[in-house]
Design an enzyme around this catalytic site. Structure first.
Site, PDB file in Angstrom:
ATOM      1  CB  SER A 277      18.441   7.266 -26.243  1.00  0.00           C
ATOM      2  OG  SER A 277      17.323   6.642 -26.863  1.00  0.00           O
ATOM      3  CG  ASP A 278      22.235   2.895 -29.807  1.00  0.00           C
ATOM      4  OD1 ASP A 278      21.302   2.559 -30.583  1.00  0.00           O
ATOM      5  OD2 ASP A 278      23.395   2.458 -29.924  1.00  0.00           O
TER       6      ASP A 278
END
Ligand SMILES: *[C@@H]1O[C@H](CO)[C@@H](O)[C@H](O)[C@H]1NC(C)=O
Ligand SMILES: *[C@@H]1O[C@H](CO)[C@@H](O)[C@H](O)[C@H]1NC(C)=O
Ligand SMILES: *[C@@H]1O[C@H](CO)[C@@H](O)[C@H](O)[C@H]1NC(C)=O
Ligand SMILES: *[C@@H]1O[C@H](CO)[C@@H](O)[C@H](O)[C@H]1NC(C)=O
Ligand SMILES: *[C@@H]1O[C@H](CO)[C@@H](O)[C@H](O)[C@H]1NC(C)=O
Ligand SMILES: *[C@@H]1O[C@H](CO)[C@@H](O)[C@H](O)[C@H]1NC(C)=O
Ligand SMILES: *[C@@H]1O[C@H](CO)[C@@H](O)[C@H](O)[C@H]1NC(C)=O
Ligand SMILES: *[C@@H]1O[C@H](CO)[C@@H](O)[C@H](O)[C@H]1NC(C)=O
Ligand SMILES: *[C@@H]1O[C@H](CO)[C@@H](O)[C@H](O)[C@H]1NC(C)=O
Ligand SMILES: *[C@@H]1O[C@H](CO)[C@@H](O)[C@H](O)[C@H]1NC(C)=O
Ligand SMILES: *[C@@H]1O[C@H](CO)[C@@H](O)[C@H](O)[C@H]1NC(C)=O
Ligand SMILES: *[C@@H]1O[C@H](CO)[C@@H](O)[C@H](O)[C@H]1NC(C)=O
Length: 757
Positions: A277-278
């Site tokens: 994930s960012d």
């Protein structure tokens, strides 16, 4: 309460667990459901097979808690690190920024930013950049580099992060993304192409008090031919990781979007590695796990104990959890990080620690790429190169490093926009703002490098870095004016010009008939307030060149290096020429929507389609010599040209293997007809039936001695000539005529050719 507008946009979401409840649509979105998540199996290459074999044998010995432990971030010196399994000798994997240098560390290099590398149009330099970066990451004991940056590609002209990527064309970004990935991974570091997908604006990129994040609503064909395209190259080059994005797509958050992750990335493109994930981009536990997210950063967020509970109650299968852990470790083994990996060398600046100088001789490469990425856009009567001038005037806030409260080197690496780039009046700009900013070990400013040259030539300087109407010394050979245009992660630019800089340039020019303007810029910078002023005899778009900025510039100014950089975006005559790509600050509703109605027509495709004459087109740039292109020839390789690649051939990472087969080769010759040796960037554009009039499908930067002729070869692959057929859900090679344009920019066509499929 705010759903009515959305339900009118609904497409079918039936038949999928958790997605049949209309009032949950704003949360789950109206993205086509693709479940279950494909299990990575390593079948796409022998190296992946071996890596999966190792990973599976370790994961099979893990407890439920250990499997979960490696899927989320733990606090540590790195910007993120996965949990260890000490019992089985599995280390924490360290993740770090940035795509142009290790952020926030000492004795590391500040490379040119992505947009500057893109402007070189040079594959070898792109590879060398990735390899040098990778060597620094590995030297610091960092396992996962958070780059290359190949999305956004620059749909929004004012986009805050465009400068981190290679430019507003998927082919250019794709070549760069592939070469950088290869380089980083050859150095023993996992590369993370980002952001998957549609991170095209900073305005409302995340949820906020205004509501949810922007939803990028992109049709299937555009998704493939424009935004996913560069990722295919990075995957083909072996990328071990991909970062999902903050934005929503069709209302479904990027890190829980099953169409994007399970569908396109893990099925269609055969991705064997892990999706991370960012930072803070996870919005749900069960939904993100089932949609294909593998690792969450920088902390457990919705996973940790909740993920093991979800496995216990059947909401997430044990196989999915094992797949997450296996994908992570497979990437680790694929790169060979289980042997002789250096100790972690990442430290906060306020803790005393051993010096670990990982820079090697990268300054030489940085200077070289820096010079190669300078784009000469105006040069009247051979104003440049300078001929050993003995007296120069130097003006503008961007000429030197400033001592200012905002420019305090001890704060590099500590935070965001105020610490990294330099903006107006804050001194020369070598990088820009946010997590993509580099942390220079030193900065060679233009002022320092020019002054060193002037000293060697026994000359003198007069300078004024602050004034708006600086004093011009009439005896000087030339006036150099330095301005810049800043951008940063987390906000988009508000203008492509600024009055202060434009006035400064015009003020100098009104008293100096040999005014040379240097623009350090994080993207397109509109220059029509002064570019036609006859006293402005030369102008250089100097990009974001990194730590050796001044040296690179002086190499070009003085002709030690003949400029060959090309604009990796279009510079319009006025801001309104960009149309709806200018201002992203548009939707203030709770569930903001951005419909990509233009389809494939961004940047030069937009200017071409609407017949808008730009100031400087994509691919434009001048040289100190002249080149002639001639003798184009096209030949078939004899490869199969049936419209669809056969479905029985297994997908490899990067897509169907046939997509990468060369169908035609194009040869042309380039002759240096001038007096000075230099490089020409020969560009090949193709008009594909039912597609934009011209799309970049080849470029080569070739060095040619005066009078010499060099042959340039372009390979056209099946993908280069295909469109995405939304009905067949396949790349289609259409029978018909394909017009080829070979030239020096997207508009400066010198030769044409034809391919008949
Ligand atoms: C739909 O979801 C809402 C909120 O989660 C819930 O209150 C409602 O009962 C659900 N409706 C159906 C038909 O499942
Ligand atoms: C978004 O919706 C469009 C239109 O229905 C569709 O073509 C596209 O594939 C969807 N993309 C995603 C990621 O959901
Ligand atoms: C491996 O995974 C891919 C992608 O999910 C799938 O297409 C393929 O059939 C699998 N191969 C084997 C041998 O399981
Ligand atoms: C989970 O990871 C942390 C951080 O690396 C480590 O300290 C801990 O021992 C791990 N837990 C287990 C159960 O392995
Ligand atoms: C589990 O989820 C709950 C509610 O979503 C959250 O408050 C809690 O912090 C989560 N726990 C862990 C360990 O992630
Ligand atoms: C299963 O556990 C997860 C995580 O705690 C929770 O979100 C979910 O609602 C649970 N599902 C059921 C059916 O109990
Ligand atoms: C270029 O130089 C020539 C010869 O010195 C001069 O006549 C001409 O006016 C110059 N052109 C421009 C645009 O300055
Ligand atoms: C310098 O940069 C800082 C942070 O971006 C900004 O707050 C400040 O206004 C700038 N200074 C000037 C004089 O522009
Ligand atoms: C962008 O457009 C919005 C909506 O029309 C407007 O409110 C805003 O001022 C514009 N911003 C800029 C920087 O032009
Ligand atoms: C040009 O030079 C004159 C005389 O040196 C000065 O008075 C004037 O302010 C200058 N103009 C500008 C715009 O700098
Ligand atoms: C160009 O510079 C000369 C010499 O300083 C000045 O006399 C003239 O007015 C300038 N022209 C313009 C268009 O600024
Ligand atoms: C032109 O190209 C063809 C095919 O590549 C080659 O055989 C021929 O020698 C070339 N002619 C010249 C003048 O370069």
């Amino acid at each position: 309460m705010l759903f009515p507008t959305l339900s009118s946009l609904l497409v079918s979401v039936s038949g999928v667990q958790g997605q049949s409840n209309v009032s949950e649509i704003p949360f789950y979105g109206r993205s086509p459901p693709v479940y279950p998540s494909p299990e990575g199996n390593g079948t796409t290459s022998p190296a992946w097979t071996a890596a999966y074999f190792k990973a599976r044998s370790i994961v099979s010995q893990m407890t439920l808690e250990e499997k979960s432990n490696v899927t989320y971030g733990h606090t540590g010196p790195c910007v993120g690190q996965t949990g260890a399994v000490p019992r089985l000798g599995v280390p924490e994997l360290c993740f770090a920024d940035a795509p142009d240098g290790i952020r926030g560390q000492e004795f590391v290099s500040a490379f040119p930013a992505g947009i500057h590398l893109g402007a070189t149009f040079d594959r070898q330099l792109m590879y060398a950049y990735g390899k040098a970066l990778g060597d620094e990451y590995r030297g610091q004991g960092i396992h996962v580099a958070l780059g290359p940056f190949i999305g956004p590609i620059g749909r929004i002209a004012r986009g805050g992060r465009n400068w981190e990527g290679l430019g507003s064309d998927p082919f250019l970004a794709g070549i760069g993304g592939g070469e950088i990935t290869k380089g980083i991974q050859d150095a023993g570091v996992i590369s993370t192409p980002k952001h998957w997908l549609f991170n095209e604006q900073e305005f409302r990129r995340r949820e906020s008090s205004l509501g949810e994040a922007m939803s990028s609503n992109v049709d299937d064909r555009t998704t493939h031919e424009l935004y996913a395209w560069p990722f295919m190259n990075a995957l083909r080059a072996g990328a071990g990781s991909v970062m999902c994005s903050y934005q929503r797509a069709n209302d479904s958050y990027g890190c829980q979007n099953s169409k994007l992750m399970n569908g396109i990335l893990k099925t269609e493109l055969g991705f064997e590695g892990f999706i991370v994930s960012d930072w803070g981009a996870q919005h749900s536990g069960v939904a993100s796990a089932n949609a294909g997210l593998d690792v969450v950063m920088p902390n457990a967020a919705f996973w940790g104990a909740n993920l093991t509970t979800a496995v216990g109650n059947g909401s997430v299968t044990l196989e999915r959890l094992e797949d997450m852990a296996t994908r992570l470790l497979a990437a680790h083994y694929f790169i060979g990080q289980d042997e002789d990996f250096p100790e972690n060398g990442v430290y906060p600046y306020n803790v005393e620690h051993p010096i670990n100088d990982v820079r090697h001789d990268h300054a030489t490469l940085i200077r070289q790429i820096g010079a190669a990425g300078h784009v000469l856009v105006k040069n009247v009567n051979n104003t440049l190169p300078l001929k050993k001038p003995r007296f120069l005037n130097i003006f503008g806030y961007d000429a030197d490093v400033k001592a200012s409260p905002w420019n305090n080197p001890t704060r590099y690496g500590g935070g965001y926009e105020e610490n990294f780039g330099w903006n107006t009046l804050n001194g020369t700009m070598i990088t820009a703002g946010g997590s993509g900013g580099s942390t220079p070990p030193y900065v060679i400013s233009p002022f320092k490098a020019i002054q060193d040259r002037i000293i060697a030539d026994r000359g003198i300087l007069r300078w004024d870095f602050w004034g708006l109407t600086p004093t011009v010394y009439a005896n000087a050979d030339a006036c150099l004016v330095f301005i810049n245009a800043y951008a940063s992660e987390s906000f988009d630019r508000t203008s492509l010009t600024d009055d202060f800089s434009d006035q400064l340039v015009n003020n100098v020019a009104s008293n100096c008939s040999n005014t040379i303007v240097v623009v350090h810029s994080a993207g397109p910078r509109v220059v029509d307030a002064w570019i036609d002023n006859p006293n402005i005899t030369a102008c250089i778009f100097a990009g974001l060149p990194g730590q050796e900025s001044g040296h690179s510039l002086v190499d070009v100014l003085y002709g030690d290096m003949n400029p060959s950089g090309r604009l990796p975006y279009t510079v319009g005559k006025k801001e309104s020429d960009y149309g709806h790509f200018l201002n992203s600050t548009i939707d203030f509703s709770y569930f903001p929507q951005d419909d990509y109605t233009e389809g494939l027509y961004i940047d030069y495709r937009h200017f071409d389609a609407h017949n808008i004459t730009p100031r400087f087109e994509f691919g434009y740039g001048l040289s100190y010599t002249s080149f002639q292109l001639s003798n184009i020839s096209v030949s078939s390789t004899g490869a199969d040209t049936r419209p669809f690649p056969p479905s029985e051939v297994p997908i490899v990472q990067g897509g169907h293997p046939w997509l990468w087969e060369v169908l035609y080769t194009v040869h042309t010759t380039v002759t240096n007809t001038g007096e000075i040796a230099g490089a020409e960037v020969v560009q090949l554009y193709v008009e594909i039936p039912n597609a934009p009039a011209r799309q970049l499908r080849g470029f080569e930067r070739v060095y040619v001695e005066p009078g010499e002729t060099v042959v340039v070869k372009f390979d056209l692959t099946r993908r280069d000539l295909s469109i995405w057929d939304v009905v067949a859900q396949q790349w289609e090679l259409q029978p018909g005529s394909y017009h080829l344009f070979v030239g020096a920019s997207s508009r400066d066509v010198k030769l044409t050719g034809l391919v008949e499929v």
